[in-house]
Design an enzyme around this catalytic site. Structure first.
Site, PDB file in Angstrom:
ATOM      1  N   ARG A  57     -37.121 -12.982  17.832  1.00 29.33           N
ATOM      2  CA  ARG A  57     -38.229 -13.031  16.864  1.00 29.33           C
ATOM      3  C   ARG A  57     -38.663 -14.445  16.470  1.00 29.33           C
ATOM      4  O   ARG A  57     -39.812 -14.644  16.097  1.00 29.33           O
ATOM      5  CB  ARG A  57     -37.851 -12.249  15.601  1.00 29.33           C
ATOM      6  CG  ARG A  57     -37.845 -10.755  15.814  1.00 29.33           C
ATOM      7  CD  ARG A  57     -37.360 -10.023  14.585  1.00 29.33           C
ATOM      8  NE  ARG A  57     -35.934 -10.257  14.324  1.00 29.33           N
ATOM      9  CZ  ARG A  57     -35.263  -9.676  13.334  1.00 29.33           C
ATOM     10  NH1 ARG A  57     -35.891  -8.848  12.512  1.00 29.33           N
ATOM     11  NH2 ARG A  57     -33.978  -9.919  13.161  1.00 29.33           N
ATOM     12  N   ASP A  76     -31.629 -11.813  19.527  1.00 27.91           N
ATOM     13  CA  ASP A  76     -32.851 -11.693  18.724  1.00 27.91           C
ATOM     14  C   ASP A  76     -33.931 -12.525  19.394  1.00 27.91           C
ATOM     15  O   ASP A  76     -33.664 -13.630  19.868  1.00 27.91           O
ATOM     16  CB  ASP A  76     -32.580 -12.221  17.300  1.00 27.91           C
ATOM     17  CG  ASP A  76     -33.615 -11.768  16.282  1.00 27.91           C
ATOM     18  OD1 ASP A  76     -34.803 -11.707  16.644  1.00 27.91           O
ATOM     19  OD2 ASP A  76     -33.243 -11.493  15.125  1.00 27.91           O
TER      20      ASP A  76
END
Length: 801
Positions: free
Chosen positions: A329, A327
Site C-alpha cells: 500500500r 503489504d
C-alpha cells in the site's frame, strides 16, 4: 488560469543521444549502442521541486502523460468507445451546462490557505474538479446504515429518518513521477522502470513525460459537517483513512475487523459533526493491502487450514509466503487527500496503523489523539488479525482493565505520572510545552497578591464547592431543617455531590439569573443554579422531602428538564448539557450499585456519611476511606473513552509508553478530587468529622490553575498558534499542560508558604488553591484577554472540566 511551468532541459525519447548526460561510460555505451526498452540513463535536469501540482495539471490538460485516462476502468472504456463510435478521451474533456460544483468542496479548494498545503501532493491533480479532463467530482448523499440507527437525530447531520447526510468527493490519481519517487525514496529512473515492467507503457521511459495515470482505483472522501469549516482552526476534526476490504465492508465477512472499524469511525465522524466539527472518512481502493482478492483468499485458506488453526504468530508469514511481500500500500502516498483539504490538525484519528499515523504526521498534519477499535466491536474470529497487527507494532489501547484501572485510581499515581512528564519537559523532550523555571516567582507574585487581597489575615478557608454558594442562603436552609446534624450532613453531601458533578465548565456565553435578579456565570452560576434545583426538589422523587437527592430522580433526569433548570436557550448556551445529564443518570445507577456506601432502601449520596462515621477513630477518618467512596463508588459514572477501554479523567501520552500496561496513562481525576475537597469541608462543618491524610490530594488540573502558569510565563507553547485553536481534553497538548500544572502548583505552594512564613498545616494545598491560584488564574486572564477566557481553549463536554 494556472501558469505553465517553465520548460526544463531533459533527455528526450529513450535511446536519443540529444542532450544526454549519462554519467558513466559503460552506461553511455549501452544507452547509445542499441535499442533497449530501458529508461534514459541521463541525469534529469529537473528536480521534484521543479515539477509540482501545477505541472501535473497542465500536462493532463495538454495530454502529456503516461497511462490511460480511465484508470481501473480504461479497458471497459476502450471497448465502449469502439462500440459507440465516440472518442471518449476527447468527450470527457467537455463540460455540460448542467455541471455543478459542490460549494463546500469547491470553496474549500479555492481557499488560498488550503492551497498552501498542495506543494506536498504527488498523486493527483488538486484542481481536478474543474480541470479538462476532470479527475475530481463531489456530490451530496444520504447514508442508511443499520449499525448507526441509534444515533440521535438533529435534523441536519442525522435526519428524522435516521439517514446520515454526507458530502462525498471522488479522487482519481495522476502521479507526479519526480515528486513521488522522492517520497518513495527511489530514483526516478528506477520508479519509471518498475512501472514500465507492469504497464508496458513506453511513455514511462521518456523523462519529459512526468505524469502517470495508474490503472488503479482512487479514493473517496466522505465528510460530515461543512468541510469549509476546516479553515477555522477551532474546528474539531475526526478522521479515518480506510483501505478497501469488500468482503468485510460490504458483505460483513468476520475474519477481519474492517467493517467494524469503518462503522466505529463513521460514528465518531458523525458525532463530531453533530458537535459542530467536521468528520472525515477517506475510502481508498486498496483491496487486500493492494495485493488483491485472489492473493487475499489464498492467504485466508492457508491461515484457516494450517495445522493448529488460524493464529496470530503465522498471520503475516502466510501473506509473505504467498504474495512475496507483506503489504503493497505504501501509506506515504495516502495523506495527499488530507493535504488537498488543507488539513493541519486531526483531533481524533481512528486508526491503529503506525504506518498511517507516521505518514500523516510526515505530511505536516498534527495528530492530537489516536483511538483503537473498542473491544465490543471485535468478534472472536477477528482476534487473530488484531493480535497479529498489535504484535507487529500497531497502536493499541488494550490494557488489563481492572488491574490498571485500580492502579490509576490511586492518588499517588497522579503525581507519579505527572512527574514523569515534568522530567521530560526539563529535558526539552515534550512536543508542546517548554517550562521556564525562572518565571515561577511571577506566578507566586500573582498568587500572593490575590491571597492577601482576599484574606489579609492569612486565614484561608479550603477550596470547596461551599465557597461558591450564597453563605446566608446555605445557613438559612440548614437552619430550617428539622433534623439532627447527621441528616443535615447527608443533605449537604447530597447537594454538594450533584453541584460538583454539574460543575464541568460553563463556557463563556452562559449565565444564570437568580431570583433577586443578580446574574452569575461560570462555577458560581452553576452553583446558584444547582442550589435552586435542589431546593425545588429537582433531584428528589419525594415532594415531602425536596431537599434531598435519590437515585430514582437522578435516573429520570432528561436533557430538556435540566436545560430548563439551567436556563439554557439559543441565546444562553451552556456547553456539554448532554454530558452532564449522562453523568447524573450514571450517578443514579452507581448509587444503587454500591449499597455499602450509599444505602439500600433509599440510595443517595448522603448515605456515605454513615459509612464514614462507621470508619472513624477519635473523630477522624482517613482520606483513603473517603477516596474509596468517591473513586470506587462513583467510578462507573464517568464516560468510557471512544476506545471502550479507559474511563474518566485518564489520558494517554506517547512519550511515557513502555512495556508496563499503565506506563503511558496519566490520571488527573479532576472532578473526583473537586468532590473530595468539597466533601471534606462539608463533613467538618456539619458533623465535625476531620479527614486526615489530605496532602495526598493534588491541585485541580484545570484551565484556571494551568492558565495562571501560561499567563505568567512559567509555561510556553513551542508553537504559539495553538493559542488560537481549540483542542480536546484527551490530546497530548492538554495532557502535558495539565500534568505540568500538577507539579508546578506544588512547587508554587511551597514557595508561597515560605514567603508568608506559614507551614503546610497552616496553608495546605486546598487553601493555596482557594486563596490562591484558582482566583489568580481568573484575575490574570482578565488582564490578558478581554473576555477573561483561559489562554488555551479546551472543548468542554460537561464531564471533565
Amino acid at each position: 488560469a494556472v501558469p505553465a511551468p517553465e520548460p526544463r532541459s531533459a533527455c528526450g525519447a529513450f535511446n536519443s543521444p540529444i542532450r544526454c548526460r549519462c554519467d558513466r561510460s559503460e552506461q553511455r555505451e549501452r544507452h547509445h549502442g542499441g535499442i533497449v526498452a530501458n529508461a534514459c540513463n541521463a541525469v534529469p535536469t529537473h528536480t521534484a521541486c521543479d515539477y509540482d501540482w501545477r505541472g501535473v495539471h497542465n500536462d493532463l490538460e495538454k495530454n502529456v502523460y503516461a497511462g490511460a485516462y480511465g484508470w481501473d476502468h480504461s479497458a471497459y472504456w476502450a471497448i465502449s468507445e469502439l462500440k459507440a463510435g465516440v472518442d471518449l478521451s476527447e468527450w470527457y474533456k467537455t463540460r455540460t451546462e448542467a455541471e455543478f460544483y459542490l460549494p463546500e468542496f469547491k470553496e474549500l479548494a479555492d481557499h488560498p490557505e488550503t492551497q498552501s498545503c498542495w506543494h506536498r501532493i504527488a498523486t493527483f491533480d488538486p484542481m481536478g474538479m474543474t480541470a479538462r479532463p476532470p479527475t475530481i467530482a463531489a456530490c451530496k448523499a444520504k447514508l442508511d446504515l443499520p449499525e448507526l440507527k441509534d444515533l440521535k437525530p438533529d435534523g441536519k447531520i442525522v435526519l428524522d429518518s435516521l439517514e446520515i447526510v454526507t458530502s462525498k468527493c471522488a479522487v482519481n490519481y495522476a502521479w507526479n513521477l519526480p515528486l513521488l519517487s522522492q517520497r518513495l525514496k527511489l530514483t526516478e529512473k528506477d520508479l519509471r522502470q518498475a512501472l514500465h515492467k507492469y504497464s508496458r507503457d513506453d511513455r514511462l521511459l521518456d523523462p519529459a513525460v512526468r505524469t502517470f495515470i495508474p490503472a488503479v482505483g482512487g479514493a473517496t472522501i466522505y465528510t460530515f459537517g461543512d468541510a469549509r469549516m476546516l479553515r477555522d482552526p477551532r474546528t474539531e476534526t475526526v478522521v479515518r483513512v480506510h483501505d478497501e476490504c469488500i468482503g468485510s465492508d460490504v458483505f460483513g465477512s468476520d475474519i477481519c475487523s474492517c467493517r467494524p472499524y469503518l462503522i466505529f469511525a463513521l460514528r465518531q465522524a458523525v458525532e463530531c459533526a453533530q458537535r459542530g466539527g467536521v468528520g472525515i472518512v477517506v475510502y481508498f481502493r486498496k483491496e487486500g493491502r493492494s495485493l488483491g482478492e485472489v492473493v487475499k483468499f489464498r492467504v485466508y485458506n492457508a491461515r484457516t487450514n494450517q495445522e493448529g488453526g488460524d493464529r496470530p504468530e503465522t498471520y503475516f508469514h502466510h501473506t509473505e509466503a504467498i504474495a512475496g511481500i507483506r503489504d503493497a500500500r505504501f501509506q506515504v502516498m495516502m495523506p495527499d487527500v488530507l493535504n488537498w483539504m488543507g488539513l493541519r490538525r486531526i483531533d481524533l484519528l481512528c486508526s491503529m496503523s503506525n504506518e498511517k499515523y507516521q505518514a500523516i504526521v510526515g505530511a505536516g498534519i498534527q495528530v492530537m489523539q489516536r483511538v483503537d477499535l473498542p473491544e465490543d466491536y471485535v468478534k472472536a474470529s477477528m482476534r487473530v488479525e488484531l493480535d497479529a497487527k498489535i504484535a507487529s507494532g500497531y497502536h493499541s489501547d488494550k490494557i488489563e482493565t481492572e488491574k490498571v484501572a485500580s492502579e490509576l485510581m490511586q492518588l499517588s499515581a497522579i503525581r507519579r505520572q505527572c512527574g514523569r512528564l515534568y522530567d521530560l519537559a526539563k529535558q526539552g523532550q515534550l512536543d508542546f510545552f517548554t517550562v521556564h523555571e525562572e518565571q515561577l516567582s511571577v506566578a507566586v507574585d500573582a498568587t500572593e497578591k490575590c491571597l492577601r487581597g482576599r484574606f489579609p489575615h492569612l486565614r484561608v478557608p479550603p477550596h470547596s464547592r461551599l465557597r461558591h454558594f450564597d453563605e446566608h442562603r446555605i445557613s438559612a436552609m440548614m437552619g430550617s431543617w428539622a433534623c439532627d446534624q447527621t441528616e443535615k450532613a447527608r443533605r449537604m453531601v447530597d447537594l454538594v455531590t450533584v453541584s460538583v458533578l454539574l460543575d464541568a465548565g460553563a463556557g463563556s456565553s452562559w449565565r444564570y439569573i437568580q431570583e433577586n435578579g443578580a446574574t452569575a456565570r461560570s462555577s458560581e452560576g452553576l452553583a446558584a443554579a444547582t442550589l435552586d434545583l435542589f431546593s425545588d426538589g429537582f433531584f428528589s422523587t419525594d415532594p415531602a422531602l425536596k431537599t434531598r437527592v435519590n437515585s430514582l430522580a437522578l435516573k429520570g433526569i432528561s436533557e430538556e428538564a435540566l436545560s430548563r433548570g439551567l436556563q439554557v436557550s439559543r441565546s444562553n448556551p451552556l456547553v456539554g448539557v448532554a454530558g452532564r445529564v449522562a453523568v447524573l443518570r450514571s450517578l443514579g445507577q452507581a448509587l444503587e450499585d454500591h449499597p455499602e456506601f450509599f444505602g439500600r432502601e433509599l440510595p443517595r449520596p448522603g448515605n456515605m456519611v454513615d459509612y464514614l462515621l462507621g470508619h472513624t477513630k477519635a473523630g477522624e477518618v482517613s482520606l483513603d476511606e473517603l477516596w474509596k467512596v468517591c473513586a470506587l463508588g462513583l467510578y462507573s459514572i464517568w464516560p468510557l473513552h471512544p476506545n471502550g477501554v479507559m474511563r474518566g479523567d485518564v489520558w494517554k501520552h506517547s512519550r511515557l509508553q513502555s512495556d508496563e500496561p499503565s506506563a503511558g496513562l496519566v490520571p488527573f481525576h479532576k472532578l473526583t478530587q473537586w468532590l473530595t475537597y468539597s466533601l471534606i469541608d462539608v463533613l467538618d462543618r456539619t458533623v465535625g468529622l476531620r479527614v486526615t491524610g489530605t496532602a495526598a490530594l493534588t491541585c485541580l488540573a484545570e484551565y484556571r490553575n494551568g492558565g495562571l502558569l501560561i499567563d505568567t510565563g512559567v509555561l510556553s507553547l513551542k508553537d504559539p498558534t495553538w493559542l488560537q485553536q481549540e483542542v480536546n481534553v484527551g490530546t497530548e497538548l492538554a495532557v502535558e499542560w495539565r500534568a505540568l500544572t500538577v507539579v508546578l502548583i506544588d512547587r508554587l505552594a511551597g514557595e508561597l508558604r515560605r514567603r508568608l512564613g506559614l507551614t503546610e498545616a497552616e496553608l495546605p494545598l486546598a487553601a493555596v488553591l482557594e486563596g490562591g491560584t484558582w482566583h489568580a488564574g481568573r484575575q490574570v486572564a482578565a488582564t490578558r484577554r478581554q473576555d477573561g477566557t483561559p489562554p488555551i481553549r479546551i472543548r468542554l463536554t460537561g464531564d471533565v472540566f
